[in-house]
Design a protein around this motif. Structure first.
Motif, PDB file in Angstrom:
ATOM      1  N   ALA A   1       0.859  -1.195   0.000  1.00 14.76           N
ATOM      2  CA  ALA A   1       0.000   0.000   0.000  1.00 14.76           C
ATOM      3  C   ALA A   1       0.893   1.242   0.000  1.00 14.76           C
ATOM      4  O   ALA A   1       0.766   2.120   0.840  1.00 14.76           O
ATOM      5  N   VAL A   2       1.817   1.274  -0.960  1.00 17.13           N
ATOM      6  CA  VAL A   2       2.727   2.417  -1.089  1.00 17.13           C
ATOM      7  C   VAL A   2       2.142   3.387  -2.107  1.00 17.13           C
ATOM      8  O   VAL A   2       1.896   3.016  -3.264  1.00 17.13           O
ATOM      9  N   LEU A   3       1.900   4.616  -1.680  1.00 13.77           N
ATOM     10  CA  LEU A   3       1.341   5.649  -2.545  1.00 13.77           C
ATOM     11  C   LEU A   3       2.307   6.821  -2.613  1.00 13.77           C
ATOM     12  O   LEU A   3       3.032   7.096  -1.656  1.00 13.77           O
ATOM     13  N   MET A   4       2.297   7.512  -3.731  1.00 14.57           N
ATOM     14  CA  MET A   4       3.159   8.676  -3.880  1.00 14.57           C
ATOM     15  C   MET A   4       2.618   9.834  -3.025  1.00 14.57           C
ATOM     16  O   MET A   4       1.422   9.895  -2.734  1.00 14.57           O
ATOM     17  N   PRO A   5       3.487  10.762  -2.602  1.00 14.46           N
ATOM     18  CA  PRO A   5       3.076  11.815  -1.668  1.00 14.46           C
ATOM     19  C   PRO A   5       2.248  12.914  -2.328  1.00 14.46           C
ATOM     20  O   PRO A   5       2.701  14.046  -2.531  1.00 14.46           O
ATOM     21  N   GLU A   6       1.018  12.590  -2.664  1.00 17.10           N
ATOM     22  CA  GLU A   6       0.088  13.551  -3.249  1.00 17.10           C
ATOM     23  C   GLU A   6      -0.928  13.982  -2.200  1.00 17.10           C
ATOM     24  O   GLU A   6      -1.206  13.248  -1.248  1.00 17.10           O
ATOM     25  N   PRO A   7      -1.505  15.195  -2.341  1.00 19.67           N
ATOM     26  CA  PRO A   7      -2.384  15.755  -1.298  1.00 19.67           C
ATOM     27  C   PRO A   7      -3.514  14.834  -0.856  1.00 19.67           C
ATOM     28  O   PRO A   7      -3.834  14.758   0.323  1.00 19.67           O
ATOM     29  N   ASN A   8      -4.108  14.109  -1.820  1.00 16.07           N
ATOM     30  CA  ASN A   8      -5.267  13.284  -1.470  1.00 16.07           C
ATOM     31  C   ASN A   8      -4.885  11.955  -0.843  1.00 16.07           C
ATOM     32  O   ASN A   8      -5.737  11.198  -0.400  1.00 16.07           O
ATOM     33  N   TYR A   9      -3.590  11.624  -0.819  1.00 12.58           N
ATOM     34  CA  TYR A   9      -3.130  10.370  -0.243  1.00 12.58           C
ATOM     35  C   TYR A   9      -2.533  10.549   1.146  1.00 12.58           C
ATOM     36  O   TYR A   9      -2.711   9.690   2.020  1.00 12.58           O
ATOM     37  N   ILE A  10      -1.810  11.633   1.361  1.00 12.97           N
ATOM     38  CA  ILE A  10      -1.023  11.793   2.581  1.00 12.97           C
ATOM     39  C   ILE A  10      -1.872  11.689   3.839  1.00 12.97           C
ATOM     40  O   ILE A  10      -1.456  11.098   4.838  1.00 12.97           O
ATOM     41  N   ASN A  11      -3.077  12.242   3.807  1.00 13.84           N
ATOM     42  CA  ASN A  11      -3.922  12.260   5.001  1.00 13.84           C
ATOM     43  C   ASN A  11      -5.129  11.332   4.897  1.00 13.84           C
ATOM     44  O   ASN A  11      -6.135  11.535   5.584  1.00 13.84           O
ATOM     45  N   SER A  12      -5.018  10.313   4.037  1.00 13.77           N
ATOM     46  CA  SER A  12      -6.121   9.375   3.866  1.00 13.77           C
ATOM     47  C   SER A  12      -5.620   7.939   3.971  1.00 13.77           C
ATOM     48  O   SER A  12      -4.602   7.598   3.357  1.00 13.77           O
ATOM     49  N   TYR A  13      -6.332   7.120   4.728  1.00 13.73           N
ATOM     50  CA  TYR A  13      -5.981   5.703   4.805  1.00 13.73           C
ATOM     51  C   TYR A  13      -6.388   4.994   3.517  1.00 13.73           C
ATOM     52  O   TYR A  13      -7.514   5.163   3.045  1.00 13.73           O
ATOM     53  N   PRO A  14      -5.521   4.178   2.933  1.00  8.00           N
ATOM     54  CA  PRO A  14      -5.962   3.304   1.846  1.00  8.00           C
ATOM     55  C   PRO A  14      -6.716   2.112   2.436  1.00  8.00           C
ATOM     56  O   PRO A  14      -6.234   1.462   3.375  1.00  8.00           O
ATOM     57  N   THR A  15      -7.891   1.828   1.922  1.00  7.14           N
ATOM     58  CA  THR A  15      -8.697   0.724   2.441  1.00  7.14           C
ATOM     59  C   THR A  15      -7.922  -0.592   2.406  1.00  7.14           C
ATOM     60  O   THR A  15      -8.032  -1.428   3.308  1.00  7.14           O
ATOM     61  N   LYS A  16      -7.098  -0.747   1.362  1.00  6.08           N
ATOM     62  CA  LYS A  16      -6.344  -1.995   1.215  1.00  6.08           C
ATOM     63  C   LYS A  16      -5.453  -2.262   2.421  1.00  6.08           C
ATOM     64  O   LYS A  16      -5.203  -3.417   2.762  1.00  6.08           O
ATOM     65  N   LEU A  17      -4.964  -1.223   3.082  1.00  5.70           N
ATOM     66  CA  LEU A  17      -4.101  -1.406   4.251  1.00  5.70           C
ATOM     67  C   LEU A  17      -4.788  -2.271   5.297  1.00  5.70           C
ATOM     68  O   LEU A  17      -4.221  -3.243   5.803  1.00  5.70           O
ATOM     69  N   PHE A  18      -6.023  -1.935   5.619  1.00  2.00           N
ATOM     70  CA  PHE A  18      -6.742  -2.660   6.665  1.00  2.00           C
ATOM     71  C   PHE A  18      -7.235  -4.023   6.184  1.00  2.00           C
ATOM     72  O   PHE A  18      -7.354  -4.957   6.966  1.00  2.00           O
ATOM     73  N   GLU A  19      -7.498  -4.129   4.877  1.00  2.76           N
ATOM     74  CA  GLU A  19      -7.881  -5.437   4.343  1.00  2.76           C
ATOM     75  C   GLU A  19      -6.712  -6.418   4.412  1.00  2.76           C
ATOM     76  O   GLU A  19      -6.902  -7.584   4.769  1.00  2.76           O
ATOM     77  N   TYR A  20      -5.522  -5.958   4.073  1.00  5.12           N
ATOM     78  CA  TYR A  20      -4.349  -6.830   4.208  1.00  5.12           C
ATOM     79  C   TYR A  20      -4.196  -7.305   5.652  1.00  5.12           C
ATOM     80  O   TYR A  20      -3.952  -8.489   5.917  1.00  5.12           O
TER      81      TYR A  20
END
Length: 369
Positions: free
Chosen positions: A265-284
């Protein structure tokens, strides 16, 4: 209580809307109708689906889906109307004006999302100016469900809100019985794009396979652009044991991921990613899989604090490679992180807690005069 969920963009089997919200609300005794793109009107999992034609263009949705949604909503009385797309904010506002109780479900911080979109500069500038004003007028008057706690920082004027996070359906995921792949495997589920690290994963695998480290990759999710697809095909021509499955149902995706050894669940440092949890993180984590994520502070609070994986700098490929090799070479650490993942999802990160918050929010709206 009867509730009407509305989406003109998301599919009728969307994980957050259908599986997590609509289907589990049925277990609380709520009568649920879902207006969504679908082949036909029918009842699935107790949810009454009113079918919309699937339209890919925002203009055609506004011209054709918008009137159909508004007509149905005006002619069918529900206790609450719960919409999931920015383009439906005007529908909610009209319903609010005539006295209906309405909720907007903020899946993403739309103004910040626009910043990272590949749009013409004039259009992006126009939307960036006009849309926040539309939100201000609407969201001061209607209930808002935030899918991320961080969204509230930009919406301090919202008077009535609740955080309903995208936590996993623990019970469904735990029911899936699989065995790990014989080959050490990385897994990724979600939209496939360059800013979601997928090309860098392939580049890392190429370096590792050249050095004699046999690691596979399972990827589930749609590839968002033709240029990305071309780059993926070029990289995969020199790789072994790499599979791209495209879009699968949630259960099929979970089955693929649960066979893997690490969830990415590695995302590039873009505004909409930095302060948002990726759902996949918790599913893993619900699948008892250690994770490798970006080193954003929000992610560290979950991953590093609970010792369930590694947080790496997304612009430094060597950090990602080192994390993969650490878990590949250290089975004891891999097992420890797997056990930690199992424990925290049961105790903290699961959908049952979020369902209770959503249901109580509904009750608070219905009880108001």
């Amino acid at each position: 209580m009867n509730v009407c969920h509305i989406t003109s963009i998301h599919s009728s089997n969307d994980t957050r809307i259908f599986l997590k919200q609509c289907s589990t609300l049925i277990t609380k005794g709520v009568e649920v109708t879902l207006i969504a793109p679908h082949d036909k009107d029918e009842v699935i999992n107790g949810v009454t689906i009113k079918a919309l034609k699937n339209r890919s263009s925002a203009i055609t949705r506004i011209l054709f889906s918008f009137p159909k949604i508004l007509f149905f909503s005006l002619n069918n009385k529900y206790d609450i109307y719960h919409a999931h797309d920015p383009e439906l904010v005007p529908v909610l506002f009209i319903l609010k004006i005539i006295g209906r109780k309405v909720i907007y479900d903020m899946h993403e911080n739309f103004p910040k999302q626009i910043e990272s979109k590949d749009l013409p500069k004039m259009l992006k500038a126009l939307v960036s100016v006009i849309w926040p004003r539309i939100e201000y007028i609407a969201f001061r008057r209607i209930g808002v469900v935030f899918a991320e706690t961080s969204y509230k920082e930009d919406y301090v004027y919202v008077k009535n809100s609740v955080d309903v996070l995208n936590m996993p359906l623990i019970k469904k995921i735990k029911k899936i019985k699989t065995v790990k792949n014989d080959r050490f495997t990385l897994g990724y589920v979600g939209g496939v794009s360059e800013n979601r690290y997928c090309l860098r994963i392939l580049e890392t695998l190429k370096r590792l396979q050249i050095s004699g480290v046999d690691i596979g990759f399972e990827c589930v999710g749609p590839i968002y652009s033709e240029s990305t697809k071309v780059k993926i095909n070029r990289l995969c021509s020199n790789l072994n044991n790499v599979n791209f499955y495209g879009r699968l149902s949630p259960v099929e995706a979970w089955e693929k991921m649960k066979k893997c050894h690490i969830g990415i669940a590695v995302l590039m440092p873009e505004p909409n990613y930095i302060n948002s949890y990726p759902t996949k993180l918790f599913e893993y984590l619900a699948m008892d899989i250690p994770v490798i994520t970006s080193n954003f502070e929000l992610y560290k609070d979950v991953v590093t604090t609970n010792n369930v994986g590694f947080c790496v700098d997304p612009v430094e490929p060597v950090e990602f490679e080192s994390a993969v090799l650490e878990l590949y070479n250290n089975k004891k650490l891999l097992n420890k992180m797997s056990n930690n993942a199992s424990m925290i999802t049961i105790d903290k990160f699961n959908w049952d807690n979020e369902l209770e918050k959503l249901f109580r929010f509904y009750e608070s709206l219905v009880d108001t005069i």
